[in-house]
Design an enzyme around this catalytic site. Structure first.
Site, short mmCIF file in Angstrom:
data_model
loop_
_atom_site.label_atom_id
_atom_site.label_comp_id
_atom_site.label_asym_id
_atom_site.label_seq_id
_atom_site.Cartn_x
_atom_site.Cartn_y
_atom_site.Cartn_z
N LYS A 95 5.16 35.96 17.26
CA LYS A 95 5.63 36.70 18.43
C LYS A 95 4.55 36.60 19.51
CE LYS A 95 7.29 41.38 19.56
NZ LYS A 95 7.66 42.71 18.98
N SER A 170 12.08 44.39 19.66
CA SER A 170 11.56 43.45 20.63
C SER A 170 11.18 42.10 20.01
CB SER A 170 10.31 44.02 21.32
OG SER A 170 9.29 44.24 20.36
N SER A 194 11.16 47.46 16.26
CA SER A 194 11.19 46.10 16.81
C SER A 194 11.10 44.98 15.78
CB SER A 194 10.07 45.92 17.84
OG SER A 194 10.35 46.63 19.01
#
Lengths: 480, 64
Positions: A95, A170, A194
């Site tokens: 990420k 997210s 997330s």
């Protein structure tokens, strides 16, 4: 292994085609037996990414040359000395809030568009040491909070089960990339859900470990007292393998727990006999009623656990609304503090969603923050008291299937309480597991929650469920 | 739900935060501020005792 030694197309029971998508556990066995080439596995994942990412936008950037060089080095190492462990030669990605030395780490934001860290995050370094092959950096909601946004330098990731739909966030790029087989695993972060949200909506597995188990050092913060790092993969077993490499005390993270790291795979295969499971029925039936398919998945899972020898009972916790109020006030306040200087300089550096959400944190007072932190202590005490005689909690991870990506409201987090932030507030570990597909053909999921530092038991229950059901045999139709 | 905070009070909160926003931006955020007010009330109910401690506390010996 030399080119002539490598397995090539065709595939047999012992020798998969390079285009097959193995789990990490499967690939590790084949790599160790020299029946699967890390180079060909990496090339297959890169080819899949090149074929699909024009529609999915899971990657912010791919590091093809570096990935192939890393895969070749892994292959040479394995041929001479054997693999370092089950992650050696496994295609993976981070990420884009995980700092990577010499590779831009942007937070998916204009604010850090040209930010190139000098050092790896602790977890990035640990995974590299375990031998993963990093394919690149993955899309996220802006700074892990603002999304899905269409006014950023990169588009939002889309759901491989239907690209018109949302991935949740997210860790959106990780969810999309794992589900579509571009990577076998990836990192996520979880401040209010997330990791577990994208895992649920993309039909994969994702665990938010106990607060303090995995270092946050070198990961761009959203709200430090709620931030967790953790892995996402196709299966719970793969998450256990990844967590093994990520976990451990880190003096660079003041919240890091200084305790031995258990073997996260130690209880796999033991079944669920004797486990005591509490269903937080009011979360998903009253506080925020879920879709019929989500409810059926939870009820079927409960029936499975009971049939396999677990005992089940209902558990009542404080309301989802109370947990959400506490969690969001802490999150908004801490997040504004992280971004205050940039926000004061020019709030329009951010996309609209993150900018407007961060403003709310700037309007809260010190008294609001302390009231939420006192509430947090009270909520944790109530949760401990209500769960004294259970080992694992069961509820929803998301209310249903993914919404259309253009129909996600800016203020969704205030409109209905989510199912994941309660366990950021408590710091307890939670894993999202696919329980099938809804009326729209997209995945639905359940959430299993353990007590602090009981991840091996959580993996045991999740793995037992996954191996007894057929959901892991199905990939999105768009995957070649 | 509509916020109880008046627009003038909201303007003061934005100014205290040191933020420069357009009128349209402020109007959009103000419209949602009732959700924050509801959360502010929920974290104070029931009222905790005066001696209630927060979940995060100071430690004189970091790491312990």
């Amino acid at each position: 292994m030399s080119a002539s030694d490598r397995p090539t197309g065709g595939g047999t029971a012992n020798q998969p085609r390079p285009t097959d998508i193995p789990t990490i556990a499967e690939a590790a066995k084949l790599i160790a037996a020299r029946k699967l080439s890390p180079v060909e596995l990496t090339e297959a994942c890169l080819s899949r990414a090149e074929a699909l990412d024009g529609r999915l936008h899971a990657f912010i950037r791919r590091t093809r040359d570096t990935a192939l060089a890393t895969a070749r080095a892994a292959e040479a190492r394995i041929m001479t000395a054997g693999p370092r462990g089950p992650l050696d030669g496994i295609p993976f990605a981070h990420k884009d809030i995980y700092c990577t030395a010499g590779i831009p780490t942007t937070g998916h934001s204009r604010v850090l568009q040209d930010h190139v860290p000098e050092a790896d995050a602790t977890t990035v370094a640990k995974l590299a040491e375990a031998g993963i092959v990093m394919l690149g950096k993955l899309a996220t909601h802006e700074f892990a909070f603002g999304g899905p946004s269409f006014d950023l330098p990169w588009p939002p990731a889309r759901n491989p089960w239907n690209p018109e739909h949302f991935t949740a966030g997210s860790s959106s790029g990780t969810g999309a990339a794992v589900a579509s087989g571009m990577i076998l695993g990836g990192t996520g972060s979880d401040t209010g859900g997330s990791i577990r949200g994208p895992a649920a909506l993309c039909g994969i597995a994702g665990i938010k470990p106990t607060y303090g188990l995995c270092s946050r050092a070198g990961v761009l913060p959203l709200a430090q007292s709620l931030d967790h790092t953790g892995p996402m993969a196709w299966t719970a077993e793969d998450c256990a393998l990844l967590l093994q490499a990520m976990a451990g005390h880190d003096p660079a993270d003041p919240a890091s727990a200084d305790r031995p790291v258990p073997d996260f795979t130690a209880q796999l295969g033991q079944g669920v006999r004797g486990l005591r499971i509490g269903i937080i029925r009011h979360f998903h039936e009253l506080d925020h009623p879920v879709s019929p398919a989500t409810l059926k998945g939870i009820e079927d899972a409960a029936a499975f656990f009971r049939s396999e020898g677990a005992t089940l009972r209902d558990v009542a916790l404080p309301s989802l609304a109370e947990f959400n109020a506490c969690g969001w006030i802490i999150l908004l306040t801490e997040a504004f503090a992280v971004h205050e200087a940039w926000m004061r300089r020019d709030p329009n550096l951010y996309g609209e969603l993150l900018r407007d959400r961060l403003v709310l944190g700037g309007l809260l007072s010190g008294a609001d923050y302390m009231a939420a932190q006192k509430k947090r202590r009270a909520l944790i005490a109530a949760t401990v008291a209500a769960t004294a005689d259970v080992d694992i909690l069961l509820t929803a991870a998301q209310p249903g299937e993914a919404a259309r990506i253009d129909e996600v409201p800016k203020w969704a987090f205030m409109e209905k309480p989510n199912f994941t932030i309660p366990f950021n507030v408590t710091g307890w570990p939670g894993i999202s597991i696919c329980t099938g597909y809804g009326a729209g053909g997209l995945p639905v999921a359940m959430q299993l929650v353990g007590k602090p530092f009981t991840e091996p038991m959580l993996f045991r229950a999740a793995d037992a469920y996954e191996k007894a059901h057929g959901w892991r045999a199905r990939r999105p139709e768009m995957v070649p | 739900m509509p916020p109880k905070t008046t627009e003038a009070e909201f303007e003061a909160l934005v100014a205290r935060a040191g933020l420069t926003l357009t009128a349209a931006q402020k109007a959009g955020i103000y419209a949602a501020f009732g959700g924050i007010e509801a959360m502010q009330a929920l974290v104070r109910a029931p009222a905790p005792p005066p001696e209630a401690e927060p979940a995060t506390t100071f430690s004189a010996e970091p790491g312990r």
